[in-house]
Design a protein around this motif. Structure first.
Motif: not given
Length: 335
Positions: A72-75, A174-181, A192-200
Motif C-alpha cells: 500500500p505504501g509503494l502504490i 522504487s528502491e525500497q519496493g524493488s527487492r525481496k526480503g 513494475p507494470l502492476g505498480v504503474i497500473a495501480q499507481g495510475a
C-alpha cells in the motif's frame, strides 16, 4: 557463435525498445503544450493523461490487484508523487517555460536521489555518480542562463524543480519496493507494470479531486488547436499523449530494462531530453541558444557518467557505492 548471437539478439531488441520509449516519453510535453495554450489548465491535461492511461492499463491493474494490500505504501507514493505529482508539475512548468528546459531541470531527480542516499541514508556513492551530479548541475546553470538572473519564468523553473523532487521520490520508493526480503519482509517483488497500473488508478482519483474535470472545457478536445500555427484537433494530441507518450512509453521502458543492463537503459533514457528539445524546436518553434544547447549536452553527459559503474571508496561495504541506476525498475519520466 550461436550462443553469442542468442545473447546479442535480446540486447538489440532491448536497445530498440529503449529508443522507442525515449522517443515516446520525449514527445509528451510537445503534444500537451498546445492543449494548455488552447485553454485547458495544466492540471486538467495531467488528469486527461493519467486517467486515459489508467483506463488502458485497467486489465493490468485487475491482474495485479493484490498489490494494493501487499504494497500500500509503494502504490500510494507512486500514485501521488511519481504519477500525479511529477506529471502535474511538469505540465505546469511547460506552460511557462520551454519543454526542453523543463525536462532538463527534471533530470536533477537522480542527483537529488544521490544527495538523499549520501546525506540522509549516509551510504557512500561512487565517484562517477558524484562527477555526474557536478556536470549535470553545471550544465543546468548554462541552460537557465543563471548569470543573466534566470531569464526564464521563476515560477516555471520552480515547478520544473518540483517535478525533479517528485521524480526523486519515485526512485527512493522504487528502491525500497524493488527487492525481496529486506528487514525480514518476505513479500514478493511487485511487478513494475502492476505498480504503474495501480499507481495510475490512484493518481486518477487524486487528480480528479484536484482538477475537477466535470468543469473542464471538453469542447476544446474536438476543436482544432494551434500547433505552431498548424491546426490540429485536440483529441489527436490527447490520443498521442495517452496511448504513445504514456502507455507505450512505460511498457517499452519496462521491457527494455529487463533486456538491458540498468546502466545501458539509463544512458539511452537520456535521449528523452534530446528528443523533447528537438521535437519542441521543430513542432513548437522553441529555439534554444547555442550556450543552452551546450549546457543541455553537459546535463546529458552528467546523467550518463552518473550511471557508469563505480568502485567502492576505500573498501566500502559489500553493498558498494550507490549509482544513479541503483533501482532495477524503469525511471519515472514525463517528457
Amino acid at each position: 557463435m550461436p550462443a553469442a548471437t542468442s545473447h546479442a539478439e535480446p540486447r538489440r531488441v532491448g536497445l530498440l525498445l529503449a529508443l522507442v520509449s525515449a522517443f515516446a516519453f520525449g514527445s509528451s510535453g510537445t503534444v500537451a503544450k498546445p492543449l494548455i495554450e488552447a485553454g485547458l489548465d495544466p492540471l486538467e491535461v495531467t488528469w486527461l493523461r493519467v486517467a486515459g492511461a489508467a483506463l488502458l492499463l485497467l486489465p493490468l491493474a485487475v491482474r495485479h490487484r493484490a498489490l494494493v494490500l501487499q504494497r500500500p505504501g509503494l502504490i500510494a507514493g507512486f500514485g501521488v508523487f511519481a504519477m500525479a505529482g511529477v506529471q502535474g508539475c511538469y505540465f505546469a512548468a511547460v506552460s511557462r517555460i520551454p519543454v526542453g528546459v523543463a525536462l532538463l531541470i527534471e533530470y536533477l531527480g537522480p542527483a537529488l536521489v544521490l544527495g538523499w542516499v549520501r546525506f540522509v541514508q549516509r551510504r557512500p556513492v561512487s565517484r562517477a555518480a558524484a562527477l555526474g551530479v557536478v556536470l549535470a548541475v553545471g550544465g543546468l546553470a548554462c541552460v537557465v542562463e543563471i548569470w543573466a538572473g534566470l531569464r526564464f519564468d521563476a515560477v516555471g523553473l520552480a515547478l520544473a524543480l518540483g517535478a525533479a523532487v517528485c521524480q526523486a521520490s519515485y526512485f527512493v520508493l522504487s528502491e525500497q519496493g524493488s527487492r525481496k526480503g529486506r528487514a525480514g519482509d518476505d513479500r514478493p517483488v511487485p511487478h513494475p507494470l502492476g505498480v504503474i497500473a495501480q499507481g495510475a488508478l490512484l493518481a486518477t482519483v487524486v487528480l480528479t479531486l484536484a482538477a475537477r474535470p466535470w468543469g473542464m472545457e471538453w469542447g476544446l478536445l474536438v476543436e482544432r488547436v494551434s500547433v505552431d500555427g498548424t491546426p490540429v484537433r485536440g483529441v489527436v494530441l490527447l490520443v498521442w499523449m495517452v496511448a504513445v507518450a504514456t502507455v507505450v512509453a512505460y511498457v517499452t521502458g519496462v521491457v527494455a530494462v529487463r533486456r538491458l543492463s540498468p546502466q545501458v537503459a539509463g544512458v539511452v533514457a537520456c535521449l528523452e531530453a534530446v528528443v523533447a528539445t528537438l521535437v519542441a524546436w521543430v513542432v513548437l518553434g522553441e529555439y534554444l541558444g547555442w550556450v543552452q544547447l551546450a549546457g543541455g549536452a553537459v546535463v546529458l553527459l552528467g546523467a550518463a557518467v552518473a550511471q557508469a559503474p563505480g568502485r567502492p571508496r576505500g573498501g566500502a561495504a559489500a553493498e558498494g557505492p550507490v549509482r544513479a541506476d541503483a533501482v532495477d525498475v524503469p525511471p519515472s519520466r514525463t517528457g
